[in-house]
Design a protein around this motif. Structure first.
Motif, PDB file in Angstrom:
ATOM      1  N   ASN A  36      65.117  41.679  86.757  1.00  0.00           N
ATOM      2  CA  ASN A  36      66.532  41.487  87.072  1.00  0.00           C
ATOM      3  C   ASN A  36      66.881  42.284  88.312  1.00  0.00           C
ATOM      4  O   ASN A  36      66.474  43.421  88.469  1.00  0.00           O
ATOM      5  N   GLY A  37      67.623  41.681  89.195  1.00  0.00           N
ATOM      6  CA  GLY A  37      67.953  42.335  90.448  1.00  0.00           C
ATOM      7  C   GLY A  37      67.035  41.884  91.562  1.00  0.00           C
ATOM      8  O   GLY A  37      67.342  42.063  92.726  1.00  0.00           O
ATOM      9  N   GLY A  38      65.912  41.292  91.209  1.00  0.00           N
ATOM     10  CA  GLY A  38      64.956  40.845  92.217  1.00  0.00           C
ATOM     11  C   GLY A  38      65.130  39.406  92.633  1.00  0.00           C
ATOM     12  O   GLY A  38      64.329  38.862  93.385  1.00  0.00           O
ATOM     13  N   SER A  39      66.189  38.776  92.146  1.00  0.00           N
ATOM     14  CA  SER A  39      66.381  37.362  92.457  1.00  0.00           C
ATOM     15  C   SER A  39      66.687  37.133  93.929  1.00  0.00           C
ATOM     16  O   SER A  39      66.640  36.013  94.407  1.00  0.00           O
ATOM     17  N   SER A  40      66.963  38.210  94.680  1.00  0.00           N
ATOM     18  CA  SER A  40      67.180  38.054  96.123  1.00  0.00           C
ATOM     19  C   SER A  40      65.904  37.631  96.836  1.00  0.00           C
ATOM     20  O   SER A  40      65.951  37.209  97.988  1.00  0.00           O
ATOM     21  N   LEU A  41      64.767  37.712  96.164  1.00  0.00           N
ATOM     22  CA  LEU A  41      63.500  37.262  96.734  1.00  0.00           C
ATOM     23  C   LEU A  41      63.420  35.740  96.834  1.00  0.00           C
ATOM     24  O   LEU A  41      62.484  35.213  97.413  1.00  0.00           O
ATOM     25  N   GLY A  42      64.406  35.065  96.274  1.00  0.00           N
ATOM     26  CA  GLY A  42      64.401  33.605  96.271  1.00  0.00           C
ATOM     27  C   GLY A  42      64.311  32.986  97.650  1.00  0.00           C
ATOM     28  O   GLY A  42      63.823  31.872  97.798  1.00  0.00           O
ATOM     29  N   SER A  43      64.742  33.698  98.678  1.00  0.00           N
ATOM     30  CA  SER A  43      64.670  33.148 100.030  1.00  0.00           C
ATOM     31  C   SER A  43      63.270  33.246 100.627  1.00  0.00           C
ATOM     32  O   SER A  43      62.969  32.583 101.605  1.00  0.00           O
ATOM     33  N   ALA A  47      60.258  33.757  98.312  1.00  0.00           N
ATOM     34  CA  ALA A  47      59.230  33.500  97.301  1.00  0.00           C
ATOM     35  C   ALA A  47      59.543  32.246  96.505  1.00  0.00           C
ATOM     36  O   ALA A  47      60.640  32.087  95.992  1.00  0.00           O
ATOM     37  N   ASP A  48      58.551  31.383  96.409  1.00  0.00           N
ATOM     38  CA  ASP A  48      58.675  30.174  95.604  1.00  0.00           C
ATOM     39  C   ASP A  48      57.273  29.751  95.174  1.00  0.00           C
ATOM     40  O   ASP A  48      56.482  29.361  96.033  1.00  0.00           O
ATOM     41  N   PRO A  49      56.963  29.890  93.902  1.00  0.00           N
ATOM     42  CA  PRO A  49      57.842  30.211  92.785  1.00  0.00           C
ATOM     43  C   PRO A  49      58.146  31.708  92.679  1.00  0.00           C
ATOM     44  O   PRO A  49      57.386  32.546  93.154  1.00  0.00           O
ATOM     45  N   LEU A  50      59.263  31.970  92.026  1.00  0.00           N
ATOM     46  CA  LEU A  50      59.724  33.329  91.778  1.00  0.00           C
ATOM     47  C   LEU A  50      59.900  33.493  90.273  1.00  0.00           C
ATOM     48  O   LEU A  50      60.676  32.772  89.662  1.00  0.00           O
ATOM     49  N   LEU A  51      59.162  34.433  89.700  1.00  0.00           N
ATOM     50  CA  LEU A  51      59.253  34.700  88.272  1.00  0.00           C
ATOM     51  C   LEU A  51      60.062  35.974  88.076  1.00  0.00           C
ATOM     52  O   LEU A  51      59.580  37.074  88.360  1.00  0.00           O
ATOM     53  N   VAL A  52      61.312  35.810  87.629  1.00  0.00           N
ATOM     54  CA  VAL A  52      62.224  36.936  87.430  1.00  0.00           C
ATOM     55  C   VAL A  52      62.279  37.243  85.934  1.00  0.00           C
ATOM     56  O   VAL A  52      62.875  36.502  85.161  1.00  0.00           O
ATOM     57  N   VAL A  53      61.632  38.328  85.544  1.00  0.00           N
ATOM     58  CA  VAL A  53      61.650  38.741  84.136  1.00  0.00           C
ATOM     59  C   VAL A  53      63.088  39.128  83.773  1.00  0.00           C
ATOM     60  O   VAL A  53      63.713  39.923  84.473  1.00  0.00           O
ATOM     61  N   PRO A  54      63.625  38.557  82.693  1.00  0.00           N
ATOM     62  CA  PRO A  54      65.026  38.795  82.332  1.00  0.00           C
ATOM     63  C   PRO A  54      65.248  40.149  81.658  1.00  0.00           C
ATOM     64  O   PRO A  54      65.575  40.236  80.474  1.00  0.00           O
ATOM     65  N   SER A  55      65.065  41.203  82.438  1.00  0.00           N
ATOM     66  CA  SER A  55      65.302  42.558  81.944  1.00  0.00           C
ATOM     67  C   SER A  55      65.537  43.472  83.129  1.00  0.00           C
ATOM     68  O   SER A  55      64.990  43.254  84.214  1.00  0.00           O
ATOM     69  N   GLY A  56      66.340  44.491  82.911  1.00  0.00           N
ATOM     70  CA  GLY A  56      66.554  45.507  83.917  1.00  0.00           C
ATOM     71  C   GLY A  56      65.834  46.805  83.573  1.00  0.00           C
ATOM     72  O   GLY A  56      65.955  47.794  84.290  1.00  0.00           O
ATOM     73  N   THR A  57      65.074  46.812  82.497  1.00  0.00           N
ATOM     74  CA  THR A  57      64.317  47.988  82.077  1.00  0.00           C
ATOM     75  C   THR A  57      62.926  47.936  82.710  1.00  0.00           C
ATOM     76  O   THR A  57      62.156  47.015  82.425  1.00  0.00           O
ATOM     77  N   GLY A 104      62.288  44.160  93.033  1.00  0.00           N
ATOM     78  CA  GLY A 104      62.526  43.072  93.977  1.00  0.00           C
ATOM     79  C   GLY A 104      62.990  43.557  95.331  1.00  0.00           C
ATOM     80  O   GLY A 104      63.284  42.754  96.212  1.00  0.00           O
ATOM     81  N   THR A 105      63.035  44.854  95.518  1.00  0.00           N
ATOM     82  CA  THR A 105      63.556  45.397  96.771  1.00  0.00           C
ATOM     83  C   THR A 105      62.512  46.167  97.580  1.00  0.00           C
ATOM     84  O   THR A 105      62.852  46.788  98.583  1.00  0.00           O
ATOM     85  N   SER A 106      61.263  46.135  97.177  1.00  0.00           N
ATOM     86  CA  SER A 106      60.216  46.846  97.915  1.00  0.00           C
ATOM     87  C   SER A 106      60.064  46.214  99.297  1.00  0.00           C
ATOM     88  O   SER A 106      59.630  45.064  99.425  1.00  0.00           O
ATOM     89  N   ALA A 107      60.410  46.963 100.332  1.00  0.00           N
ATOM     90  CA  ALA A 107      60.440  46.415 101.694  1.00  0.00           C
ATOM     91  C   ALA A 107      59.093  45.855 102.124  1.00  0.00           C
ATOM     92  O   ALA A 107      59.025  44.810 102.772  1.00  0.00           O
ATOM     93  N   ASN A 108      57.998  46.515 101.748  1.00  0.00           N
ATOM     94  CA  ASN A 108      56.690  46.020 102.179  1.00  0.00           C
ATOM     95  C   ASN A 108      56.289  44.735 101.456  1.00  0.00           C
ATOM     96  O   ASN A 108      55.593  43.897 102.021  1.00  0.00           O
TER      97      ASN A 108
END
Length: 193
Positions: free
Chosen positions: A147-154, A156-166, A122-126
């Motif tokens: 997990n951790g990519g929920s900052s894309l909420g501002s 991306a809509d819809p945002l599908l955040v897979v509930p895993s950090g692996t 969720g942090t890929s700048a490009n």
């Protein structure tokens, strides 16, 4: 390490992430299908993009739609922004890697299209920059992340955040959700039962 226990552990973790994905992502998935189908019915196209394994997923999903997924049917307008090496290297060299996808969206995107970013972290700048560009241009901006990519909420809509950090589990869910997206689009467009 015993390969047998590794085998079981990996499958158990995968199954747990599948169950959590099923519980958490039904609504966002349905919203993504609706966004894509509405775009396609109105003459729009889907633009997939991401880095590394996510770039491969983008290409895979665009191909499933533009060629076929379940059965032979009319082509569906989908493209991966990860395949034109001349464009990618020119943008990277002349404008910077951060603009790799946003520049392409600026060139070929139009209001009513859908940009779908795939980023495990969720942090890929490009990817973030491309979603911002899409949103500002009236293009649907959606994303698959972990997990951790929920900052894309501002952006991306819809945002599908897979509930895993692996990373591996997130990537597995991304291709599963992507394949499901292709199948649902075909069904909603009346191309499959």
């Amino acid at each position: 390490m015993h390969v047998s226990s590794f085998f079981d552990d990996e499958l158990e973790e995968h199954a747990a992430v599948v169950a959590a994905t099923r519980a958490d992502l039904r609504g966002p998935f349905e919203a993504l299908v609706e966004l894509c189908v509405n775009s396609l019915k109105n003459g729009g196209k889907l633009m997939f993009f991401g880095n590394g394994g996510s770039a491969a997923d983008a290409q895979h999903l665009a191909t499933e739609l533009s060629v076929r997924y379940i059965k032979n049917r009319p082509a569906i307008a989908a493209i991966a922004l990860t395949t034109d090496t001349s464009t990618i290297t020119a943008i990277g060299n002349d404008l910077g890697f951060e603009q790799l996808f946003s520049r392409q969206i600026e060139a070929i995107g139009k209001p009513g299209d859908v940009a779908i970013g795939i980023t495990t972290s969720g942090t890929s700048a490009n990817v973030v920059e491309a979603l911002k560009c899409a949103k500002e241009a009236g293009i649907g901006a959606a994303a698959l992340t972990g997990n951790g990519g929920s900052s894309l909420g501002s952006v991306a809509d819809p945002l599908l955040v897979v509930p895993s950090g692996t990373t591996a589990r997130v990537q597995e869910m991304h291709i599963l959700l992507g394949q499901m997206l292709c199948g649902a689009i075909e069904k909603e467009l009346g191309y499959a039962d």
